[in-house]
Design a protein around this motif. Structure first.
Motif, PDB file in Angstrom:
ATOM      1  N   LEU A  77     -13.586 -10.067   1.341  1.00 61.70           N
ATOM      2  CA  LEU A  77     -12.590 -10.951   0.736  1.00 61.70           C
ATOM      3  C   LEU A  77     -11.602 -10.166  -0.123  1.00 61.70           C
ATOM      4  O   LEU A  77     -10.390 -10.402  -0.069  1.00 61.70           O
ATOM      5  CB  LEU A  77     -13.291 -12.017  -0.113  1.00 61.70           C
ATOM      6  CG  LEU A  77     -14.090 -13.077   0.648  1.00 61.70           C
ATOM      7  CD1 LEU A  77     -14.812 -14.000  -0.329  1.00 61.70           C
ATOM      8  CD2 LEU A  77     -13.177 -13.885   1.579  1.00 61.70           C
ATOM      9  N   VAL A  78     -12.117  -9.240  -0.901  1.00 63.09           N
ATOM     10  CA  VAL A  78     -11.225  -8.450  -1.771  1.00 63.09           C
ATOM     11  C   VAL A  78     -10.276  -7.610  -0.932  1.00 63.09           C
ATOM     12  O   VAL A  78      -9.086  -7.508  -1.233  1.00 63.09           O
ATOM     13  CB  VAL A  78     -12.046  -7.564  -2.728  1.00 63.09           C
ATOM     14  CG1 VAL A  78     -11.113  -6.640  -3.511  1.00 63.09           C
ATOM     15  CG2 VAL A  78     -12.857  -8.419  -3.683  1.00 63.09           C
ATOM     16  N   MET A  79     -10.771  -7.018   0.152  1.00 67.08           N
ATOM     17  CA  MET A  79      -9.898  -6.208   1.001  1.00 67.08           C
ATOM     18  C   MET A  79      -8.814  -7.075   1.634  1.00 67.08           C
ATOM     19  O   MET A  79      -7.652  -6.650   1.756  1.00 67.08           O
ATOM     20  CB  MET A  79     -10.713  -5.505   2.085  1.00 67.08           C
ATOM     21  CG  MET A  79      -9.883  -4.581   2.965  1.00 67.08           C
ATOM     22  SD  MET A  79      -9.079  -3.246   2.030  1.00 67.08           S
ATOM     23  CE  MET A  79     -10.500  -2.185   1.690  1.00 67.08           C
ATOM     24  N   GLN A  80      -9.168  -8.284   2.031  1.00 69.93           N
ATOM     25  CA  GLN A  80      -8.166  -9.193   2.592  1.00 69.93           C
ATOM     26  C   GLN A  80      -7.113  -9.531   1.541  1.00 69.93           C
ATOM     27  O   GLN A  80      -5.909  -9.609   1.843  1.00 69.93           O
ATOM     28  CB  GLN A  80      -8.821 -10.472   3.107  1.00 69.93           C
ATOM     29  CG  GLN A  80      -7.849 -11.402   3.827  1.00 69.93           C
ATOM     30  CD  GLN A  80      -8.521 -12.634   4.410  1.00 69.93           C
ATOM     31  OE1 GLN A  80      -9.744 -12.735   4.407  1.00 69.93           O
ATOM     32  NE2 GLN A  80      -7.734 -13.574   4.900  1.00 69.93           N
ATOM     33  N   VAL A  86      -1.346  -5.527  -3.245  1.00 75.28           N
ATOM     34  CA  VAL A  86      -2.188  -4.499  -3.853  1.00 75.28           C
ATOM     35  C   VAL A  86      -2.642  -4.904  -5.257  1.00 75.28           C
ATOM     36  O   VAL A  86      -3.693  -4.447  -5.735  1.00 75.28           O
ATOM     37  CB  VAL A  86      -1.430  -3.159  -3.885  1.00 75.28           C
ATOM     38  CG1 VAL A  86      -0.236  -3.226  -4.832  1.00 75.28           C
ATOM     39  CG2 VAL A  86      -2.345  -2.016  -4.274  1.00 75.28           C
ATOM     40  N   LEU A  87      -1.899  -5.759  -5.926  1.00 77.38           N
ATOM     41  CA  LEU A  87      -2.267  -6.190  -7.275  1.00 77.38           C
ATOM     42  C   LEU A  87      -3.575  -6.976  -7.294  1.00 77.38           C
ATOM     43  O   LEU A  87      -4.202  -7.121  -8.345  1.00 77.38           O
ATOM     44  CB  LEU A  87      -1.144  -7.028  -7.891  1.00 77.38           C
ATOM     45  CG  LEU A  87       0.174  -6.291  -8.188  1.00 77.38           C
ATOM     46  CD1 LEU A  87       1.211  -7.269  -8.715  1.00 77.38           C
ATOM     47  CD2 LEU A  87      -0.053  -5.166  -9.185  1.00 77.38           C
ATOM     48  N   VAL A 107      -7.237   2.794  -1.895  1.00 78.00           N
ATOM     49  CA  VAL A 107      -6.168   3.734  -2.259  1.00 78.00           C
ATOM     50  C   VAL A 107      -5.505   4.300  -1.008  1.00 78.00           C
ATOM     51  O   VAL A 107      -4.282   4.494  -0.975  1.00 78.00           O
ATOM     52  CB  VAL A 107      -6.721   4.870  -3.138  1.00 78.00           C
ATOM     53  CG1 VAL A 107      -5.703   6.012  -3.255  1.00 78.00           C
ATOM     54  CG2 VAL A 107      -7.063   4.346  -4.525  1.00 78.00           C
ATOM     55  N   LYS A 108      -6.283   4.550   0.027  1.00 76.59           N
ATOM     56  CA  LYS A 108      -5.715   5.060   1.268  1.00 76.59           C
ATOM     57  C   LYS A 108      -4.781   4.045   1.920  1.00 76.59           C
ATOM     58  O   LYS A 108      -3.841   4.425   2.620  1.00 76.59           O
ATOM     59  CB  LYS A 108      -6.831   5.455   2.243  1.00 76.59           C
ATOM     60  CG  LYS A 108      -7.554   6.735   1.856  1.00 76.59           C
ATOM     61  CD  LYS A 108      -8.632   7.099   2.866  1.00 76.59           C
ATOM     62  CE  LYS A 108      -9.289   8.429   2.510  1.00 76.59           C
ATOM     63  NZ  LYS A 108     -10.349   8.787   3.491  1.00 76.59           N
ATOM     64  N   LYS A 109      -5.032   2.777   1.662  1.00 80.81           N
ATOM     65  CA  LYS A 109      -4.146   1.731   2.188  1.00 80.81           C
ATOM     66  C   LYS A 109      -2.869   1.643   1.362  1.00 80.81           C
ATOM     67  O   LYS A 109      -1.780   1.416   1.897  1.00 80.81           O
ATOM     68  CB  LYS A 109      -4.862   0.376   2.186  1.00 80.81           C
ATOM     69  CG  LYS A 109      -5.921   0.232   3.266  1.00 80.81           C
ATOM     70  CD  LYS A 109      -6.550  -1.146   3.216  1.00 80.81           C
ATOM     71  CE  LYS A 109      -7.525  -1.343   4.358  1.00 80.81           C
ATOM     72  NZ  LYS A 109      -6.858  -1.386   5.674  1.00 80.81           N
ATOM     73  N   ASP A 110      -3.008   1.797   0.047  1.00 79.99           N
ATOM     74  CA  ASP A 110      -1.843   1.713  -0.846  1.00 79.99           C
ATOM     75  C   ASP A 110      -2.161   2.468  -2.131  1.00 79.99           C
ATOM     76  O   ASP A 110      -3.109   2.108  -2.850  1.00 79.99           O
ATOM     77  CB  ASP A 110      -1.513   0.257  -1.168  1.00 79.99           C
ATOM     78  CG  ASP A 110      -0.128   0.100  -1.804  1.00 79.99           C
ATOM     79  OD1 ASP A 110       0.167   0.837  -2.759  1.00 79.99           O
ATOM     80  OD2 ASP A 110       0.645  -0.756  -1.342  1.00 79.99           O
ATOM     81  N   TRP A 111      -1.389   3.507  -2.412  1.00 79.99           N
ATOM     82  CA  TRP A 111      -1.672   4.371  -3.555  1.00 79.99           C
ATOM     83  C   TRP A 111      -1.638   3.621  -4.880  1.00 79.99           C
ATOM     84  O   TRP A 111      -2.290   4.035  -5.853  1.00 79.99           O
ATOM     85  CB  TRP A 111      -0.662   5.513  -3.612  1.00 79.99           C
ATOM     86  CG  TRP A 111       0.735   5.096  -4.015  1.00 79.99           C
ATOM     87  CD1 TRP A 111       1.743   4.687  -3.211  1.00 79.99           C
ATOM     88  CD2 TRP A 111       1.242   5.011  -5.358  1.00 79.99           C
ATOM     89  NE1 TRP A 111       2.862   4.361  -3.932  1.00 79.99           N
ATOM     90  CE2 TRP A 111       2.585   4.554  -5.265  1.00 79.99           C
ATOM     91  CE3 TRP A 111       0.717   5.273  -6.616  1.00 79.99           C
ATOM     92  CZ2 TRP A 111       3.395   4.364  -6.382  1.00 79.99           C
ATOM     93  CZ3 TRP A 111       1.525   5.085  -7.736  1.00 79.99           C
ATOM     94  CH2 TRP A 111       2.843   4.641  -7.615  1.00 79.99           C
ATOM     95  N   LYS A 115      -3.568   2.379 -10.065  1.00 84.36           N
ATOM     96  CA  LYS A 115      -3.175   1.818 -11.357  1.00 84.36           C
ATOM     97  C   LYS A 115      -4.256   0.917 -11.936  1.00 84.36           C
ATOM     98  O   LYS A 115      -4.329   0.731 -13.153  1.00 84.36           O
ATOM     99  CB  LYS A 115      -1.875   1.017 -11.218  1.00 84.36           C
ATOM    100  CG  LYS A 115      -0.666   1.827 -10.765  1.00 84.36           C
ATOM    101  CD  LYS A 115       0.557   0.938 -10.633  1.00 84.36           C
ATOM    102  CE  LYS A 115       1.773   1.709 -10.152  1.00 84.36           C
ATOM    103  NZ  LYS A 115       2.979   0.845 -10.035  1.00 84.36           N
ATOM    104  N   SER A 116      -5.085   0.351 -11.056  1.00 83.96           N
ATOM    105  CA  SER A 116      -6.116  -0.597 -11.502  1.00 83.96           C
ATOM    106  C   SER A 116      -7.498   0.036 -11.577  1.00 83.96           C
ATOM    107  O   SER A 116      -8.479  -0.663 -11.857  1.00 83.96           O
ATOM    108  CB  SER A 116      -6.163  -1.808 -10.552  1.00 83.96           C
ATOM    109  OG  SER A 116      -4.913  -2.457 -10.490  1.00 83.96           O
ATOM    110  N   LEU A 117      -7.576   1.352 -11.333  1.00 83.46           N
ATOM    111  CA  LEU A 117      -8.872   2.024 -11.363  1.00 83.46           C
ATOM    112  C   LEU A 117      -9.255   2.409 -12.784  1.00 83.46           C
ATOM    113  O   LEU A 117      -8.398   2.632 -13.642  1.00 83.46           O
ATOM    114  CB  LEU A 117      -8.842   3.285 -10.491  1.00 83.46           C
ATOM    115  CG  LEU A 117      -8.613   3.083  -8.999  1.00 83.46           C
ATOM    116  CD1 LEU A 117      -8.648   4.425  -8.276  1.00 83.46           C
ATOM    117  CD2 LEU A 117      -9.649   2.139  -8.408  1.00 83.46           C
TER     118      LEU A 117
END
Length: 297
Positions: A77-80, A86-87, A107-111, A115-117
């Protein structure tokens, strides 16, 4: 329903039967994502309901922020949600946000996920490198140790030559570091200070990095830095003098001599494109003329 359409806040006073009606709640959430706050308890704990919420509307990821913790720790669900925006990663459950493998995948999907790590993951070499290879802005979110790690920065430079401009000043002033950077990625020399860009040895290192040295052809690069060579002036003056002298003997060219001259003129010789007067891109000219001369002979 009329009351809800008039004011979504009325949904809080609706019965459990209404707030657990799948089709009704999906329709309301599609129109007003913030109404997901009042979804009935039966639907709230159903992963398929949140899958439908995410699937039916690009803004579904915002409604997902009202899902209970057990839903927001569901990787699928989170990946979807992250695929929608990305937010959405920041709404993942805390344990999932600290999951290294899942964070790396996102991160590989969107750098911008970086920012949220948390601080620990922004110290991770592989995660930060995956982000930096997409956009150098990601370096701003890396930990201080990685931003000053020469080996890490040179590894990032192999993909993006502009990394040189993000290096600490001490590295950018170190000729040995610049030489290593030019060997890894020749284009990085363009981001070095001027005296390094005019250094012939560094330029040759950069050229080998860009063009390689396996052609088997001998060549050399002449660096004039925008200045005219004395040899050009002398050659030009001699040529002009010979052309202007009426007493100079004019030999009649024979067919064999013409062919020889054509072959000589077609001899491979390097020419260069220049940038700020610096020869940067050697290339070979005369191949077509040479083929024509050989065919004529």
């Amino acid at each position: 329903l009329l009351a809800i359409r008039t004011s979504w806040g009325a949904l809080r006073f609706a019965t459990d039967i209404v707030r657990n009606d799948r089709d009704l709640m999906l329709g309301i959430v599609r129109e007003m994502w913030w109404a997901a706050e009042y979804v009935g308890e039966q639907l709230r704990v159903e992963s398929f309901f949140w899958y439908q919420v995410l699937h039916q509307d690009p803004m579904g990821w915002m409604a997902f922020s009202y899902a209970p913790g057990e839903m927001r720790e569901n990787k699928g669900l989170v990946m979807q949600a992250v695929n929608s925006d990305v937010l959405a990663f920041k709404y993942a459950d805390g344990d999932l946000r600290s999951d290294r493998e899942f964070a790396l995948e996102c991160v590989k999907k969107d750098w911008r996920v970086i920012k949220s790590l948390g601080e620990e993951l922004r110290e991770d070499h592989e995660i930060v490198l995956a982000a930096v290879q997409q956009d150098l802005e990601a370096l701003e979110y890396a930990c201080a140790d990685l931003r000053s790690d020469q080996d890490f920065l040179l590894e990032a430079l192999s993909e993006n030559p502009r990394t040189l401009s993000y290096m600490p000043e001490a590295m950018r002033e170190d000729r040995a570091v610049i030489a290593e950077a030019a060997e890894i990625n020749g284009t990085s020399l363009a981001y070095a200070r001027e005296d390094f860009r005019r250094d012939k040895q560094l330029l040759n290192t950069a050229m080998r990095s860009i063009h390689g040295s396996c052609t088997g052809l001998l060549w050399r690069t002449e660096y004039t830095f925008g200045e005219r060579r004395d040899s050009d002036e002398v050659a030009g003056d001699d040529s002009t003098a010979a052309d202007d002298d009426p007493a100079a003997p004019q030999a009649e060219a024979s067919p064999d001599a013409e062919r020889s001259e054509a072959a000589a003129a077609a001899t491979l010789r390097p020419s260069t494109d220049t940038w700020e007067g610096v020869a940067l891109t050697p290339r070979w000219e005369g191949l077509q003329q040479l083929e024509a001369a050989v065919a004529a002979a």
